[in-house]
Enzyme design. Structure first.
Site, PDB file in Angstrom:
ATOM      1  N   HIS A 105       0.691  -1.278  -0.209  1.00  0.00           N
ATOM      2  CA  HIS A 105       0.022   0.009  -0.050  1.00  0.00           C
ATOM      3  C   HIS A 105       0.827   1.283   0.127  1.00  0.00           C
ATOM      4  O   HIS A 105       0.285   2.275  -0.417  1.00  0.00           O
ATOM      5  CB  HIS A 105      -1.015   0.018   1.073  1.00  0.00           C
ATOM      6  CG  HIS A 105      -0.520   0.367   2.394  1.00  0.00           C
ATOM      7  ND1 HIS A 105      -0.014  -0.843   3.384  1.00  0.00           N
ATOM      8  CD2 HIS A 105       0.023   1.601   3.104  1.00  0.00           C
ATOM      9  CE1 HIS A 105       0.258  -0.021   4.469  1.00  0.00           C
ATOM     10  NE2 HIS A 105       0.387   1.295   4.297  1.00  0.00           N
ATOM     11  N   ASP A 135       0.262  -7.600   1.453  1.00  0.00           N
ATOM     12  CA  ASP A 135       0.705  -6.111   1.611  1.00  0.00           C
ATOM     13  C   ASP A 135       2.091  -5.942   1.646  1.00  0.00           C
ATOM     14  O   ASP A 135       2.697  -5.269   2.419  1.00  0.00           O
ATOM     15  CB  ASP A 135       0.023  -5.658   2.931  1.00  0.00           C
ATOM     16  CG  ASP A 135       0.011  -3.999   2.541  1.00  0.00           C
ATOM     17  OD1 ASP A 135       0.231  -3.614   1.666  1.00  0.00           O
ATOM     18  OD2 ASP A 135      -0.262  -3.356   3.712  1.00  0.00           O
ATOM     19  N   SER A 216       5.048   2.280   8.053  1.00  0.00           N
ATOM     20  CA  SER A 216       4.635   1.332   6.957  1.00  0.00           C
ATOM     21  C   SER A 216       5.748   0.892   6.292  1.00  0.00           C
ATOM     22  O   SER A 216       6.307   1.720   5.539  1.00  0.00           O
ATOM     23  CB  SER A 216       3.399   1.812   6.394  1.00  0.00           C
ATOM     24  OG  SER A 216       2.412   2.178   7.199  1.00  0.00           O
TER      25      SER A 216
END
Length: 370
Positions: A105, A135, A216
């Protein structure tokens, strides 16, 4: 690049720029090749300190690993974003390229990807491969700085209570360090999309280390500098998650070598066997997973892998020689022990009797990202 540009990047978050890490929470940093030992550690697992001696362990692991962690800045039609990443394979193995691991993402839909290394060096990156369901993504960098070396992944998951650190760029604040412990293992995280058929990411690591948007894609590291997981999500106060080293190793290796990753698929919808489910379905066990649906082959018009073999109401109690007590057991076995095309033994309880079937796994259908 100039210092002005670095400052401008840092201000993006404050100016309201959407941080890539906010799409699915926070990511955690991985470890490096150091062998720092804890001054008064208790037993080691896979060479990882699990005890409580403080000393300068955090300072040491930071110094040994920070040069392998990067800030990832992206430009896409929806705006600019930021996340973190780390070196998965370095130039010593790839003939002059770096392969970075980050979250899918973080780089989704990016037209431009710029990488900032710890000594303020900037490079341009390109997506080598991305996997929606885990992911995870791999970004290729040409002519990378020599000082940024690959971080090793743990071979075995450390126990709950093991101290860890996360290194990344929360809110664009590059090279930030936070610390905590592993507070849970074998967790299950929902996949990115509401349209992916309810698939989840199994075998996740839970931590109480502070993780914020922008973390992230960064590593979660033991104090010996090995990657425990890739930061992915924060679900509340003092609860964050990382995609496990075992999942990362399988997926990222395939993304580097093949550009994609195929997930095994049984074509069944399963749920935990709670006491209520057992009572409603006249089951004599609360272990295993309950088969609530058996899917077809989707748009291909072919039969699904389990059609004609498994039935609604079956309770799966083993896959191969692995006992299945929970849905996490079920998902983790498929994710880590199988590949599409493998034939496995599936043991079920049906009408009060135990039965075993051979089942050939298919490939999970493509996702439908937003």
């Amino acid at each position: 690049m100039s210092g002005d540009r670095v400052t401008r990047r840092g201000l993006l978050a404050a100016a309201g720029t959407v941080l890539a890490g906010g799409l699915a929470g926070c990511e955690t940093p991985t470890g490096t090749g150091g062998s720092q030992s804890d001054p008064v550690e208790s037993p080691e697992i896979d060479g990882l300190p699990t005890g409580s001696g403080e000393g300068n362990a955090y300072t040491t692991v930071y110094a040994e690993t920070v040069e392998s962690v990067v800030l990832i800045s992206t430009t896409s039609p929806s705006g600019q974003g930021q996340g973190s990443g780390f070196v998965f394979r370095d130039a010593s193995r790839t003939g002059g390229k770096h392969y970075l691991v980050t979250n899918e993402h973080v780089v989704r839909g990016a037209d431009e990807i710029e990488i900032q290394y710890s000594r303020e060096d900037w490079r341009t990156g390109a997506v080598t491969g991305a996997d929606y369901y885990s992911d995870l993504a791999v970004v290729e960098v040409e002519d990378p700085p020599e000082y940024a070396e690959a971080l090793p992944l743990v071979e075995r998951e450390p126990p709950i209570g093991t101290r860890i650190v996360a290194i990344g760029s929360p809110f664009g604040l590059e090279k930030s360090l936070t610390s905590g412990i592993i507070s849970g293992t074998n967790r299950s995280m929902p996949a990115n999309y509401s349209t992916t058929g309810g698939f989840s990411i199994p075998d996740a690591v839970q931590t109480d280390a502070a993780l914020n948007p922008g973390n992230s894609g960064g590593p979660l590291l033991t104090l010996s500098g090995r990657v425990v997981g890739v930061v992915r999500a924060g679900q509340g106060d003092n609860i964050g998650f990382g995609i496990s080293a075992a999942i990362t190793r399988r997926v990222a290796t395939s993304l580097v070598e093949n550009g994609d990753y195929e997930h095994s698929y049984m074509g069944v919808g399963v749920s935990p066997v709670t006491p209520a489910v057992a009572e409603t379905n006249d089951l004599d066990t609360t272990r295993g997973v309950f088969v609530g649906s058996v899917s077809g082959g989707g748009d291909s018009g072919e039969s699904g892998p389990s059609e004609g073999i498994l039935q609604e109401g079956d309770v799966v109690t083993a896959l191969g020689e692995t006992t299945v007590d929970t849905r996490n057991d079920f998902s983790t076995f498929l994710a880590l022990e199988t590949s599409p095309g493998d034939t496995i033994e599936v043991t079920v309880r049906r009408d009060g009797e135990e039965r075993t079937f051979d089942l050939t796994l298919g490939t999970r259908p493509p996702p439908s990202p937003p």
